[in-house]
Design a protein around this motif. Structure first.
Motif, short mmCIF file in Angstrom:
data_model
loop_
_atom_site.label_atom_id
_atom_site.label_comp_id
_atom_site.label_asym_id
_atom_site.label_seq_id
_atom_site.Cartn_x
_atom_site.Cartn_y
_atom_site.Cartn_z
N GLU A 63 40.98 39.54 34.21
CA GLU A 63 39.83 38.71 33.47
C GLU A 63 39.65 39.10 33.16
N MET A 64 39.85 40.52 32.23
CA MET A 64 39.16 41.37 31.51
C MET A 64 40.38 41.93 30.25
N GLY A 65 41.43 41.03 30.37
CA GLY A 65 43.01 41.09 29.24
C GLY A 65 43.10 41.97 28.71
N ASP A 66 43.66 42.91 30.26
CA ASP A 66 45.11 43.59 30.34
C ASP A 66 46.09 43.11 30.23
N PRO A 67 46.94 43.85 28.78
CA PRO A 67 48.16 42.92 28.80
C PRO A 67 48.95 43.72 29.39
N SER A 68 49.39 44.72 30.24
CA SER A 68 50.33 44.67 30.80
C SER A 68 50.53 44.13 31.66
N LEU A 69 49.23 43.15 32.53
CA LEU A 69 49.59 42.54 33.82
C LEU A 69 49.46 40.74 33.22
N SER A 70 50.63 40.40 34.18
CA SER A 70 50.98 39.00 33.61
C SER A 70 50.46 38.68 34.52
N LEU A 71 49.94 36.64 34.10
CA LEU A 71 49.16 35.96 35.71
C LEU A 71 49.92 36.40 37.28
N ALA A 72 51.42 35.75 36.88
CA ALA A 72 52.12 35.57 38.33
C ALA A 72 52.39 37.14 39.09
N GLU A 73 51.75 38.39 38.34
CA GLU A 73 51.95 39.42 39.52
C GLU A 73 50.18 39.68 39.98
N VAL A 74 49.74 38.75 38.95
CA VAL A 74 47.91 39.00 39.48
C VAL A 74 48.59 37.93 40.87
N MET A 75 49.18 36.47 41.04
CA MET A 75 48.96 35.99 41.71
C MET A 75 50.12 36.07 43.13
N ILE A 76 51.27 37.08 43.02
CA ILE A 76 51.97 37.57 44.45
C ILE A 76 51.40 38.23 44.82
N ALA A 77 50.69 39.31 43.77
CA ALA A 77 50.05 40.56 44.76
C ALA A 77 49.07 40.06 45.44
N LYS A 78 47.64 38.58 45.25
CA LYS A 78 46.89 38.27 45.43
C LYS A 78 47.11 37.45 47.31
N GLU A 79 48.28 36.63 46.56
CA GLU A 79 49.27 35.73 47.89
C GLU A 79 49.52 36.98 48.91
N LYS A 80 50.61 38.00 48.69
CA LYS A 80 50.47 39.05 49.67
C LYS A 80 48.66 39.93 50.54
N SER A 81 48.04 39.92 49.98
CA SER A 81 47.05 40.42 49.75
C SER A 81 46.64 38.79 51.45
#
Length: 107
Positions: A63-81
């Motif tokens: 959300e803060m604009g980190d260019p090293s993260l993709s939306l897919a990575e964030v969504m995968i981490a969210k689903e895992k948790s």
């Protein structure tokens, strides 16, 4: 977070089998499974908490604009948790159900 339901089930079955032994046959088993079960449960809960904190951290960074993260990575981490949390709830519900059954047994 790697949750292995089969290994958890097998460990619980082994603990049940050990608990069914008479105390005079295996006096050292009485306290050891409690410690093992408590530490296993604590580690599992801490692992779920770590997964949720990692997911939250990744979401904030994205959300803060980190260019090293993709939306897919964030969504995968969210689903895992989310999956880890749901599995923890199911284990908790099964433990409560077992406790209720045991408490209703005639002595």
């Amino acid at each position: 977070m790697d949750i292995k339901a089969n290994s958890l089930y097998q460990e619980m079955q082994a603990m049940i089998a050990q608990a069914q032994l008479p105390v005079h046959e295996a006096p050292n088993i009485v306290k050891q499974p409690e410690n093992e079960f408590a530490s296993m449960l604590k580690n599992a809960i801490e692992g779920v908490n770590d997964a949720q904190m990692h997911s939250k951290n990744m979401q904030q960074r994205f959300e803060m604009g980190d260019p090293s993260l993709s939306l897919a990575e964030v969504m995968i981490a969210k689903e895992k948790s989310s999956i880890a949390f749901e599995a923890t709830l199911q284990v908790r519900n099964k433990l409560l159900e077992a406790y209720k059954q045991i408490s209703n047994m005639p002595v």
